[in-house]
Scaffold this motif. Sequence first.
Motif, PDB file in Angstrom:
ATOM      1  N   ILE A  15      14.241 -11.469  -6.102  1.00 36.17           N
ATOM      2  CA  ILE A  15      13.622 -10.280  -6.697  1.00 36.17           C
ATOM      3  C   ILE A  15      14.187  -9.055  -5.990  1.00 36.17           C
ATOM      4  CG2 ILE A  15      11.490  -9.074  -7.226  1.00 36.17           C
ATOM      5  CD1 ILE A  15      11.786 -11.803  -8.637  1.00 36.17           C
ATOM      6  N   GLU A  16      14.798  -8.174  -6.751  1.00 33.85           N
ATOM      7  CA  GLU A  16      15.417  -6.963  -6.218  1.00 33.85           C
ATOM      8  C   GLU A  16      14.385  -5.835  -6.212  1.00 33.85           C
ATOM      9  OE1 GLU A  16      17.214  -4.412  -4.524  1.00 33.85           O
ATOM     10  OE2 GLU A  16      18.660  -6.025  -4.924  1.00 33.85           O
ATOM     11  N   GLY A  17      14.030  -5.361  -5.011  1.00 34.06           N
ATOM     12  CA  GLY A  17      12.981  -4.350  -4.891  1.00 34.06           C
ATOM     13  C   GLY A  17      13.451  -3.009  -4.378  1.00 34.06           C
ATOM     14  N   SER A  18      14.731  -2.683  -4.592  1.00 34.03           N
ATOM     15  CA  SER A  18      15.273  -1.456  -4.007  1.00 34.03           C
ATOM     16  C   SER A  18      15.089  -0.215  -4.874  1.00 34.03           C
ATOM     17  CB  SER A  18      16.767  -1.641  -3.716  1.00 34.03           C
ATOM     18  OG  SER A  18      17.491  -1.854  -4.916  1.00 34.03           O
TER      19      SER A  18
ATOM     20  N   VAL B 293       0.835  -1.204   0.000  1.00 36.21           N
ATOM     21  CA  VAL B 293       0.000   0.000   0.000  1.00 36.21           C
ATOM     22  C   VAL B 293       0.869   1.254   0.000  1.00 36.21           C
ATOM     23  CG1 VAL B 293      -1.584   1.366   1.434  1.00 36.21           C
ATOM     24  CG2 VAL B 293      -2.007  -1.078   1.072  1.00 36.21           C
ATOM     25  N   ASN B 294       1.858   1.285   0.878  1.00 35.08           N
ATOM     26  CA  ASN B 294       2.726   2.462   0.969  1.00 35.08           C
ATOM     27  C   ASN B 294       3.519   2.676  -0.319  1.00 35.08           C
ATOM     28  OD1 ASN B 294       1.807   2.737   3.581  1.00 35.08           O
ATOM     29  ND2 ASN B 294       3.663   1.948   4.547  1.00 35.08           N
ATOM     30  N   GLY B 295       3.943   1.578  -0.941  1.00 35.46           N
ATOM     31  CA  GLY B 295       4.681   1.692  -2.189  1.00 35.46           C
ATOM     32  C   GLY B 295       3.833   2.271  -3.308  1.00 35.46           C
ATOM     33  N   LEU B 296       2.584   1.848  -3.383  1.00 37.10           N
ATOM     34  CA  LEU B 296       1.677   2.372  -4.408  1.00 37.10           C
ATOM     35  C   LEU B 296       1.417   3.859  -4.199  1.00 37.10           C
ATOM     36  CD1 LEU B 296      -0.783  -0.649  -4.483  1.00 37.10           C
ATOM     37  CD2 LEU B 296       0.594   0.131  -6.426  1.00 37.10           C
TER      38      LEU B 296
ATOM     39  N   LEU C 130       4.473   5.872  -5.182  1.00 33.84           N
ATOM     40  CA  LEU C 130       4.587   5.999  -6.642  1.00 33.84           C
ATOM     41  C   LEU C 130       3.667   7.089  -7.174  1.00 33.84           C
ATOM     42  CD1 LEU C 130       5.604   5.115  -9.389  1.00 33.84           C
ATOM     43  CD2 LEU C 130       4.029   3.168  -9.295  1.00 33.84           C
ATOM     44  N   ILE C 131       2.436   7.135  -6.681  1.00 36.46           N
ATOM     45  CA  ILE C 131       1.500   8.176  -7.110  1.00 36.46           C
ATOM     46  C   ILE C 131       2.034   9.561  -6.741  1.00 36.46           C
ATOM     47  CG2 ILE C 131      -0.802   9.153  -6.702  1.00 36.46           C
ATOM     48  CD1 ILE C 131      -1.791   6.243  -6.318  1.00 36.46           C
ATOM     49  N   GLU C 132       2.540   9.683  -5.517  1.00 39.34           N
ATOM     50  CA  GLU C 132       3.003  10.992  -5.042  1.00 39.34           C
ATOM     51  C   GLU C 132       4.270  11.462  -5.756  1.00 39.34           C
ATOM     52  OE1 GLU C 132       3.208  10.301  -0.813  1.00 39.34           O
ATOM     53  OE2 GLU C 132       1.208  11.181  -0.510  1.00 39.34           O
ATOM     54  N   ASN C 133       4.967  10.552  -6.410  1.00 39.99           N
ATOM     55  CA  ASN C 133       6.192  10.901  -7.144  1.00 39.99           C
ATOM     56  C   ASN C 133       6.057  10.575  -8.627  1.00 39.99           C
ATOM     57  OD1 ASN C 133       8.387  11.547  -4.900  1.00 39.99           O
ATOM     58  ND2 ASN C 133       7.183   9.825  -4.160  1.00 39.99           N
ATOM     59  N   TRP C 134       4.835  10.667  -9.121  1.00 45.84           N
ATOM     60  CA  TRP C 134       4.495  10.195 -10.461  1.00 45.84           C
ATOM     61  C   TRP C 134       5.376  10.784 -11.563  1.00 45.84           C
ATOM     62  CZ3 TRP C 134       1.269   6.345 -11.917  1.00 45.84           C
ATOM     63  CH2 TRP C 134       0.992   6.240 -13.273  1.00 45.84           C
TER      64      TRP C 134
ATOM     65  N   GLY D  88      12.119   7.658  -2.091  1.00 45.36           N
ATOM     66  CA  GLY D  88      11.929   7.948  -0.674  1.00 45.36           C
ATOM     67  C   GLY D  88      11.159   6.873   0.069  1.00 45.36           C
ATOM     68  N   PHE D  89      10.844   5.772  -0.610  1.00 46.37           N
ATOM     69  CA  PHE D  89      10.088   4.681   0.006  1.00 46.37           C
ATOM     70  C   PHE D  89      10.998   3.827   0.886  1.00 46.37           C
ATOM     71  CE2 PHE D  89       8.915   0.159  -0.278  1.00 46.37           C
ATOM     72  CZ  PHE D  89       7.685   0.193   0.355  1.00 46.37           C
TER      73      PHE D  89
END
Length: 253
Positions: free
Chosen positions: A237-240, A182-185, A188-192, A246-247
């Motif tokens: 899976i690399e998720g960095s 949820v926080n990641g989504l 992403l929106i806030e830094n679109w 800023g996440f």
Amino acid sequence: MSKKLVVLGAGWLGNALSQEAKLAGWQVEATRRTADSQAQICAFDLTDSGLHHTLTLTDAYWVCAIPPRMRQANSNYLETLKHALATAQSMACKGFILCSSTAVYDTADGVYTEQGTLAEQDSKRQQVLQGAEELVKGTGGKIVRLAGLVGPEREPGRFISGKQLSSSSQAKVNMLHQQDAVNGLICLIENWSHAQGIYNLCHPDHPTKQDYYQKHCENYGSTPPTFNSDTQSERIIEGSAICQLGFKYNHEI
């Protein structure tokens, strides 16, 4: 200016995203196939007679959290997604995010970034996942590839208890907590405007399946699973990459 969000698919993940956005003061419309005014749910359903929806938010960001139903013979996921993209465009959508899966990547060992090798489309699941991503990329949308999701009502110690798993006990896990998803989504929106087109969301810890499920089963008081082999395997899976926005991953898997 107020933030607006349309969430297609108010299920386990979509509902959590909707509630988080509402708490942050966003205007939110979430959908299921049938509208529910008491639960503040809009309709969004594709049938043989066409698309029926009751959405009203314009100038909103859209997140498609509808999971593909591979086991349903009448699954119309890709057709629903096509109509969703067209509807979003007609309602002046600011940006469209598809919740995809890290299952799009090859099953071979290796470290998979967002540019990693995709799996051969030798199953309906692969065809649908990759087909959905192509549809969204073709309209300028963004894609979030989610690792295995855990969290409220998805406790590994319960759903894996006593099972015989076809994987190796020494294979590494790629998991993600619901709240980090949820926080990641939202991040992403806030830094679109300066975000890239595809992001993996996967917790940076990758214990072996044996260690991971043993711990959860001990905590839950259930029977650990058994495995078909003990072969060493590292598919990571690399998720960095999303952390550059800023996440931070804050929730244990």
